[in-house]
Design an enzyme around this catalytic site. Sequence first.
Site, PDB file in Angstrom:
ATOM      1  N   ASP A  79       0.821  -1.214   0.000  1.00 45.51           N
ATOM      2  CA  ASP A  79       0.000   0.000   0.000  1.00 45.51           C
ATOM      3  C   ASP A  79       0.855   1.265   0.000  1.00 45.51           C
ATOM      4  OD1 ASP A  79       0.952  -0.381   2.573  1.00 45.51           O
ATOM      5  OD2 ASP A  79      -1.004  -0.808   3.437  1.00 45.51           O
TER       6      ASP A  79
ATOM      7  N   ASP B  53      -6.990  -2.166  14.197  1.00 48.51           N
ATOM      8  CA  ASP B  53      -8.394  -2.397  13.827  1.00 48.51           C
ATOM      9  C   ASP B  53      -8.551  -3.683  12.990  1.00 48.51           C
ATOM     10  OD1 ASP B  53      -7.381  -1.653  11.369  1.00 48.51           O
ATOM     11  OD2 ASP B  53      -8.693   0.086  11.104  1.00 48.51           O
TER      12      ASP B  53
ATOM     13  N   HIS C 138      -6.819  -4.567  10.262  1.00 49.99           N
ATOM     14  CA  HIS C 138      -6.564  -4.513   8.811  1.00 49.99           C
ATOM     15  C   HIS C 138      -5.295  -5.271   8.401  1.00 49.99           C
ATOM     16  CE1 HIS C 138      -4.369  -0.364   9.413  1.00 49.99           C
ATOM     17  NE2 HIS C 138      -3.480  -1.329   9.431  1.00 49.99           N
TER      18      HIS C 138
ATOM     19  N   GLU D 278      -9.408  -1.834   5.607  1.00 49.83           N
ATOM     20  CA  GLU D 278     -10.039  -1.455   6.862  1.00 49.83           C
ATOM     21  C   GLU D 278     -11.305  -2.291   7.099  1.00 49.83           C
ATOM     22  OE1 GLU D 278      -8.120   0.083   8.598  1.00 49.83           O
ATOM     23  OE2 GLU D 278      -7.723   2.174   8.071  1.00 49.83           O
TER      24      GLU D 278
HETATM   25  P1  PGA Z   1       2.588  -1.282  12.687  1.00 53.41           P
HETATM   26  O1  PGA Z   1       1.430  -1.196  11.610  1.00 53.41           O
HETATM   27  O2  PGA Z   1       3.536  -2.336  12.222  1.00 53.41           O
HETATM   28  O3  PGA Z   1       3.222   0.086  12.687  1.00 53.41           O
HETATM   29  O4  PGA Z   1       1.950  -1.633  13.985  1.00 53.41           O
HETATM   30  C1  PGA Z   1       0.825  -2.369  11.153  1.00 53.41           C
HETATM   31  C2  PGA Z   1      -0.285  -2.074  10.169  1.00 53.41           C
HETATM   32  O5  PGA Z   1      -0.950  -1.025  10.275  1.00 53.41           O
HETATM   33  O6  PGA Z   1      -0.527  -2.915   9.302  1.00 53.41           O
END
Ligand code: PGA
Length: 259
Positions: free
Chosen positions: A67, A136, A138, A143
């Site tokens: 992404d 959350d 994802h 999302e």
């Molecule tokens: P993080 O993010 O590794 O900074 O916890 C993970 C994500 O949002 O997929």
Amino acid sequence: MQVLIRANYEEMSKEAARYVSSEMRKKVKFVLGLATGSTPLGLYKELIRMHKEEGLDFENVTTFNLDEYYGLSPTHEQSYSYFMWENLFKHVNIKKENVHIPDGMAKDVEKFCEEYEHMIKEAGGIDLQVLGIGSDGHIAFNEPLSSLGSRTRLKTLTQQTIEDNARFFENKDEVPRYAITMGVGTVFEAHKCILLASSHSKADVIAKAIEGPVAAYITASAMQLHRDTIVVLDEGAAAELKRKDYYRYVDKMVKEFNK
Ligand code: PGA
């Protein structure tokens, strides 16, 4: 799905690097799917060490990132393109033309997303996809309530994600509201996946994703249906799992079997 629980972030990262590097060494032309965020930083550090000290070769590796924030150019310090070059690519012998990251400045987003899907297919599909998980639930920026069949597209970020990622920006208002992301369906077509999670802050969502129902409100739960996914956690992220002892037992038995 195999769940590996390691003592801490460093051990989790080393385990992930062992797995990624051994997969990379199996194929001459390897297609690696990559993720950003703080979780895979230790993995990337270890891959760089392996490149420098053990000859891990990126010459024939093609990468696709999950992404990118919409509206950020690759030179923006918070863009995922910048992140990838700083934290992995510039330290290894990857060819610039083999690196693919969604274009956060794409004018025709729909067309770009179709092309991105096409490029993945042309490359022969993703051999191994690295994944993180958002608080959350994802995977990539899929999302809650993203279709489990979704493809690469523009997504609106949740308030939760904006708050989680505000730590990287001057303030919350600067966090982009949209991202271009591979869909759950796109991720699902990777031949193998490795999902990483670290720290107690991920414990609740990891329990939901691994032991809860497969549901679009925790898109990472879709990985339960994937044919070959390995989950590597540290003790903090594994804290809420009900069947931890079983996962440790399987880990031990698999090692014994492979001796
Ligand atoms: P993080 O993010 O590794 O900074 O916890 C993970 C994500 O949002 O997929």
